[in-house]
Design an enzyme around this catalytic site. Structure first.
Site, PDB file in Angstrom:
ATOM      1  CB  CYS A 112      14.536  -6.375  23.591  1.00  0.00           C
ATOM      2  SG  CYS A 112      13.059  -5.389  23.897  1.00  0.00           S
ATOM      3  CG  ASN A 140      11.277  -0.374  22.926  1.00  0.00           C
ATOM      4  OD1 ASN A 140      10.918   0.735  22.543  1.00  0.00           O
ATOM      5  ND2 ASN A 140      11.998  -0.526  24.015  1.00  0.00           N
ATOM      6  CB  CYS A 162       9.278  -7.710  27.597  1.00  0.00           C
ATOM      7  SG  CYS A 162       7.571  -8.202  27.294  1.00  0.00           S
ATOM      8  NE  ARG A 163      13.751  -9.733  25.396  1.00  0.00           N
ATOM      9  CZ  ARG A 163      14.184 -10.363  24.323  1.00  0.00           C
ATOM     10  NH1 ARG A 163      15.170 -11.216  24.414  1.00  0.00           N
ATOM     11  NH2 ARG A 163      13.630 -10.131  23.148  1.00  0.00           N
ATOM     12  CB  SER A 164      14.986  -2.813  25.445  1.00  0.00           C
ATOM     13  OG  SER A 164      13.850  -2.630  24.653  1.00  0.00           O
ATOM     14  CG  ASP A 173      10.898 -13.007  23.933  1.00  0.00           C
ATOM     15  OD1 ASP A 173      10.161 -12.439  24.754  1.00  0.00           O
ATOM     16  OD2 ASP A 173      10.660 -13.059  22.714  1.00  0.00           O
TER      17      ASP A 173
END
Ligand code: 4NP
Length: 157
Positions: free
Chosen positions: A10, A13, A15-17, A127
């Site tokens: 993401c 690096n 939150c999402r990934s 995001d």
């Protein structure tokens, strides 16, 4: 045994990934196949290098039983050689990775996470950084769903 190596990417690096990494690890461990996989995550930026996952993301993940243990690091071109599947959280991340790809074999490793969705119809994992609780929950919903699709994809080749 040859391991399946998957990198989630993401922007920050944090939150999402890191969540994708933990959710996918949880999924394969539940199937008793954790030892078949190498799972990691990275960011297209280095803005949060060395930081643990965002506290809000951690809080939502823990409620579903996921511990976010990764420390933020930027994507490196060497990752193209280290991983078999490189899975981006949104189109901006994917475009950035496409620019970094050195050849066709690198480009062929690139995928969009929501391309593996089954129940949901989102064209990216939004995001959550500047939003509220529901954004973090949505990230986890999308990752749990797409994770199943990704699992079947990497086992079908
Ligand atoms: P991520 O979220 O890409 O899912 O880790 C973000 C984290 C930080 C920022 C943006 C998105 N930021 O602007 O610092």
């Amino acid at each position: 045994m040859i391991k399946k190596k998957i990198l989630f990417v993401c922007l920050g690096n944090i939150c999402r990934s890191p969540s994708a990494e933990a959710v996918f690890r949880g999924l394969v461990e539940k199937k008793g196949e954790g030892h078949h996989f190498v799972i990691d995550s990275a960011g297209t930026s280095d803005w949060h290098r060395g930081e643990p996952a965002d506290k809000r993301m951690q809080k939502h993940a823990v409620k579903r039983g996921y511990n976010l243990t990764s420390i933020s690091r930027p994507f490196e071109t060497g990752d193209f050689d280290k991983f078999d599947w490189i899975v981006a959280m949104d189109h901006e991340n994917l475009d950035e990775l496409k620019r970094k790809a050195g050849n066709k074999s690198d480009s062929k490793k690139l995928f969009l996470m929501t391309g593996f969705s089954k129940k949901y119809n989102y064209d990216n994992v939004p995001d959550p950084y500047f939003g509220g609780d529901e954004g973090f929950e949505l990230v986890l919903d999308l990752l749990e769903d797409a994770g199943e699709g990704l699992y079947h994809f990497v086992n079908s080749g």
